[in-house]
Design a protein around this motif. Sequence first.
Motif, PDB file in Angstrom:
ATOM      1  N   GLU A  39       0.961  -1.130   0.178  1.00 47.95           N
ATOM      2  CA  GLU A  39       0.008   0.197   0.044  1.00 47.95           C
ATOM      3  C   GLU A  39       0.813   1.301   0.095  1.00 47.95           C
ATOM      4  O   GLU A  39       0.482   2.324  -0.791  1.00 47.95           O
ATOM      5  CB  GLU A  39      -0.834  -0.061   1.259  1.00 47.95           C
ATOM      6  N   SER A  40       1.720   1.157   0.870  1.00 46.23           N
ATOM      7  CA  SER A  40       2.910   2.539   0.765  1.00 46.23           C
ATOM      8  C   SER A  40       3.435   2.581  -0.714  1.00 46.23           C
ATOM      9  O   SER A  40       3.811   3.647  -1.167  1.00 46.23           O
ATOM     10  CB  SER A  40       3.924   2.180   1.921  1.00 46.23           C
ATOM     11  N   ARG A  41       3.986   1.400  -1.338  1.00 49.93           N
ATOM     12  CA  ARG A  41       4.679   1.687  -2.292  1.00 49.93           C
ATOM     13  C   ARG A  41       3.672   2.116  -3.632  1.00 49.93           C
ATOM     14  O   ARG A  41       4.069   2.994  -4.328  1.00 49.93           O
ATOM     15  CB  ARG A  41       4.952   0.019  -2.858  1.00 49.93           C
ATOM     16  N   ARG A  42       2.454   1.701  -3.585  1.00 51.94           N
ATOM     17  CA  ARG A  42       1.592   2.205  -4.281  1.00 51.94           C
ATOM     18  C   ARG A  42       1.238   3.394  -4.279  1.00 51.94           C
ATOM     19  O   ARG A  42       1.086   4.321  -5.190  1.00 51.94           O
ATOM     20  CB  ARG A  42       0.285   1.238  -4.375  1.00 51.94           C
ATOM     21  N   ARG A  43       1.186   4.079  -2.661  1.00 49.13           N
ATOM     22  CA  ARG A  43       0.767   5.530  -2.597  1.00 49.13           C
ATOM     23  C   ARG A  43       1.910   6.277  -2.895  1.00 49.13           C
ATOM     24  O   ARG A  43       1.806   7.444  -3.279  1.00 49.13           O
ATOM     25  CB  ARG A  43       0.799   5.480  -1.247  1.00 49.13           C
ATOM     26  N   GLU A  44       3.319   5.786  -3.049  1.00 47.10           N
ATOM     27  CA  GLU A  44       4.568   6.654  -3.324  1.00 47.10           C
ATOM     28  C   GLU A  44       4.399   7.051  -4.667  1.00 47.10           C
ATOM     29  O   GLU A  44       4.571   8.029  -5.252  1.00 47.10           O
ATOM     30  CB  GLU A  44       5.818   5.924  -2.806  1.00 47.10           C
ATOM     31  N   MET A  45       4.052   5.712  -5.427  1.00 45.87           N
ATOM     32  CA  MET A  45       4.300   5.980  -6.969  1.00 45.87           C
ATOM     33  C   MET A  45       2.898   6.804  -7.539  1.00 45.87           C
ATOM     34  O   MET A  45       3.135   7.621  -8.408  1.00 45.87           O
ATOM     35  CB  MET A  45       3.923   4.505  -7.563  1.00 45.87           C
ATOM     36  N   GLU A  46       1.722   6.881  -6.511  1.00 39.01           N
ATOM     37  CA  GLU A  46       0.841   7.729  -7.309  1.00 39.01           C
ATOM     38  C   GLU A  46       1.125   9.127  -6.965  1.00 39.01           C
ATOM     39  O   GLU A  46       0.673  10.006  -7.380  1.00 39.01           O
ATOM     40  CB  GLU A  46      -0.540   7.489  -6.293  1.00 39.01           C
ATOM     41  N   SER A  47       2.235   9.327  -6.038  1.00 35.89           N
ATOM     42  CA  SER A  47       2.690  10.865  -5.588  1.00 35.89           C
ATOM     43  C   SER A  47       3.904  10.862  -6.700  1.00 35.89           C
ATOM     44  O   SER A  47       4.702  12.025  -6.159  1.00 35.89           O
ATOM     45  CB  SER A  47       3.018  10.943  -4.205  1.00 35.89           C
ATOM     46  N   ASN A  48       4.033  10.391  -7.654  1.00 40.02           N
ATOM     47  CA  ASN A  48       5.234  10.550  -8.593  1.00 40.02           C
ATOM     48  C   ASN A  48       6.705  10.140  -8.308  1.00 40.02           C
ATOM     49  O   ASN A  48       7.663  10.593  -8.692  1.00 40.02           O
ATOM     50  CB  ASN A  48       5.287  12.036  -9.190  1.00 40.02           C
ATOM     51  N   PRO A  50       9.440   7.646  -8.526  1.00 40.94           N
ATOM     52  CA  PRO A  50       9.629   6.557  -9.355  1.00 40.94           C
ATOM     53  C   PRO A  50       9.807   5.146  -8.676  1.00 40.94           C
ATOM     54  O   PRO A  50      10.244   5.057  -7.760  1.00 40.94           O
ATOM     55  CB  PRO A  50      11.057   6.966 -10.080  1.00 40.94           C
ATOM     56  N   GLU A  51       9.484   4.249  -9.526  1.00 41.27           N
ATOM     57  CA  GLU A  51       9.372   2.719  -9.069  1.00 41.27           C
ATOM     58  C   GLU A  51      10.611   2.293  -8.832  1.00 41.27           C
ATOM     59  O   GLU A  51      10.789   1.501  -7.824  1.00 41.27           O
ATOM     60  CB  GLU A  51       8.659   1.699 -10.281  1.00 41.27           C
ATOM     61  N   GLU A  52      11.524   2.753  -9.704  1.00 43.59           N
ATOM     62  CA  GLU A  52      12.982   2.340  -9.318  1.00 43.59           C
ATOM     63  C   GLU A  52      13.573   2.570  -7.698  1.00 43.59           C
ATOM     64  O   GLU A  52      14.505   1.669  -7.358  1.00 43.59           O
ATOM     65  CB  GLU A  52      14.135   2.777 -10.285  1.00 43.59           C
ATOM     66  N   ILE A  53      12.906   3.431  -7.043  1.00 37.68           N
ATOM     67  CA  ILE A  53      13.521   3.907  -5.939  1.00 37.68           C
ATOM     68  C   ILE A  53      13.165   2.744  -4.872  1.00 37.68           C
ATOM     69  O   ILE A  53      14.091   2.622  -3.861  1.00 37.68           O
ATOM     70  CB  ILE A  53      12.562   5.299  -5.187  1.00 37.68           C
ATOM     71  N   PHE A  54      12.377   1.930  -5.232  1.00 29.80           N
ATOM     72  CA  PHE A  54      11.880   0.671  -4.269  1.00 29.80           C
ATOM     73  C   PHE A  54      12.941  -0.490  -4.353  1.00 29.80           C
ATOM     74  O   PHE A  54      12.793  -1.373  -3.584  1.00 29.80           O
ATOM     75  CB  PHE A  54      10.666   0.474  -4.383  1.00 29.80           C
ATOM     76  N   SER A  55      13.946  -0.359  -5.310  1.00 27.01           N
ATOM     77  CA  SER A  55      14.874  -1.372  -5.603  1.00 27.01           C
ATOM     78  C   SER A  55      16.188  -0.836  -5.195  1.00 27.01           C
ATOM     79  O   SER A  55      17.147  -1.311  -5.252  1.00 27.01           O
ATOM     80  CB  SER A  55      14.929  -2.080  -6.911  1.00 27.01           C
ATOM     81  N   TYR A  56      16.017   0.347  -4.581  1.00 28.32           N
ATOM     82  CA  TYR A  56      17.487   1.045  -4.173  1.00 28.32           C
ATOM     83  C   TYR A  56      18.043   0.286  -3.171  1.00 28.32           C
ATOM     84  O   TYR A  56      17.734  -0.288  -2.244  1.00 28.32           O
ATOM     85  CB  TYR A  56      17.093   2.582  -3.570  1.00 28.32           C
ATOM     86  N   PRO A  57      19.381   0.021  -3.383  1.00 30.58           N
ATOM     87  CA  PRO A  57      20.265  -1.018  -2.659  1.00 30.58           C
ATOM     88  C   PRO A  57      20.249  -0.581  -1.123  1.00 30.58           C
ATOM     89  O   PRO A  57      20.473   0.612  -0.650  1.00 30.58           O
ATOM     90  CB  PRO A  57      21.561  -0.801  -2.804  1.00 30.58           C
ATOM     91  N   HIS A  58      20.060  -1.713  -0.161  1.00 30.47           N
ATOM     92  CA  HIS A  58      20.045  -1.413   1.094  1.00 30.47           C
ATOM     93  C   HIS A  58      20.464  -2.786   1.778  1.00 30.47           C
ATOM     94  O   HIS A  58      20.108  -3.859   1.299  1.00 30.47           O
ATOM     95  CB  HIS A  58      18.662  -0.949   1.607  1.00 30.47           C
ATOM     96  N   MET A 100      12.246   5.749   1.988  1.00 31.46           N
ATOM     97  CA  MET A 100      13.438   5.059   0.866  1.00 31.46           C
ATOM     98  C   MET A 100      13.838   6.411   0.123  1.00 31.46           C
ATOM     99  O   MET A 100      15.174   6.351   0.032  1.00 31.46           O
ATOM    100  CB  MET A 100      12.864   3.908   0.101  1.00 31.46           C
ATOM    101  N   LYS A 101      12.752   7.058  -0.322  1.00 30.96           N
ATOM    102  CA  LYS A 101      13.547   8.336  -1.329  1.00 30.96           C
ATOM    103  C   LYS A 101      14.462   9.297  -0.542  1.00 30.96           C
ATOM    104  O   LYS A 101      15.306   9.864  -1.068  1.00 30.96           O
ATOM    105  CB  LYS A 101      12.320   8.885  -1.686  1.00 30.96           C
TER     106      LYS A 101
END
Length: 313
Positions: A39-48, A50-58, A100-101
């Motif tokens: 839900e958080s991922r979807r909400r973030e993407m709806e707020s522009n 970028p999807e690649e932020i969720f694969s940012y190394p950690h 994450m951003k």
Amino acid sequence: MPWWGVLLIVVGSLLCAYVLFGFILTWIFLRGKMRTEEESRRREMESNIPEEIFSYPHEEKYLTNKRGLRMFARIYYAKEPTDKWVLLLHGFSSNGIAIMKYGKMFNEMGYNAISPDFCHCGRSEGKYVSFGWHETSDAMEWLDYIKKEYEPARIGVFGVSMGAATAVHLTARRRDVDFLISYCSYASYKRIVVSKGKDMTHFPFFGIFWPVISATTYLIAGGAKAKTLDVSGDLNKVSCPTLLLHSKKDDFTDFHNTVDMYEANKENGNLRLHLFEEGVHARAYATNPAEYTRVVKEFIDDVEKKFADESIA
């Protein structure tokens, strides 16, 4: 039945209704359903975002806190090795996905970052949030973890909404924090609960429920003392450089919360205030990432210059 008996029943019924209503609302505030990571991922993407932020190394890390609850965090390492760290604290009903951003943003400024999920949020255990009471203690455990595992780590604290309030509470109690950044905080637990209560019920005198909300917060949230959750009051105890951020169009926590905090504490000389013209609650970065990053970087650069000057002196 005598008149006084009827009166007693009416008064007793109203009192029971008063307590029950306050208890139910407090339960909703503290033990309500939190957003899932999806839900958080979807909400973030709806707020522009970028999807690649969720694969940012950690790196992923678990700790067990003093209450015996397993806590989860993501660790983001800067490209170049550094002893500079920032603790990232998310907001109410959220989780580390929404932060994450900022991990990426601080990495690009040369900082490592750690982003824990508060208890009852994301992958951390727990049955309730406490608007800063237990969250402050948990955040301190993560801060101590960084200090111990990455010695000699220098660390600042960044928080959003409830995470910003928690960041203030934490920094007021610690003198080993280099800087504080508070974004869209409320001025006190009482102020945000009464404000949201009015919005939910459309009852302009919702403040009359504060005594029962305060008492039931203690019962529902494991001894959380509502009256002590005064963010503005704790800000007066913060000694490190502090940046207060808020959006004028915030639709959840009115920006006057932060303005009032600044006005009440500006004489301590460590505060800086910046208000974004655009962006609803916790969405200033998504609305204008360039401005948000610039404001934070200017503050961070000034903090580092201050430390450099002090080391020379």
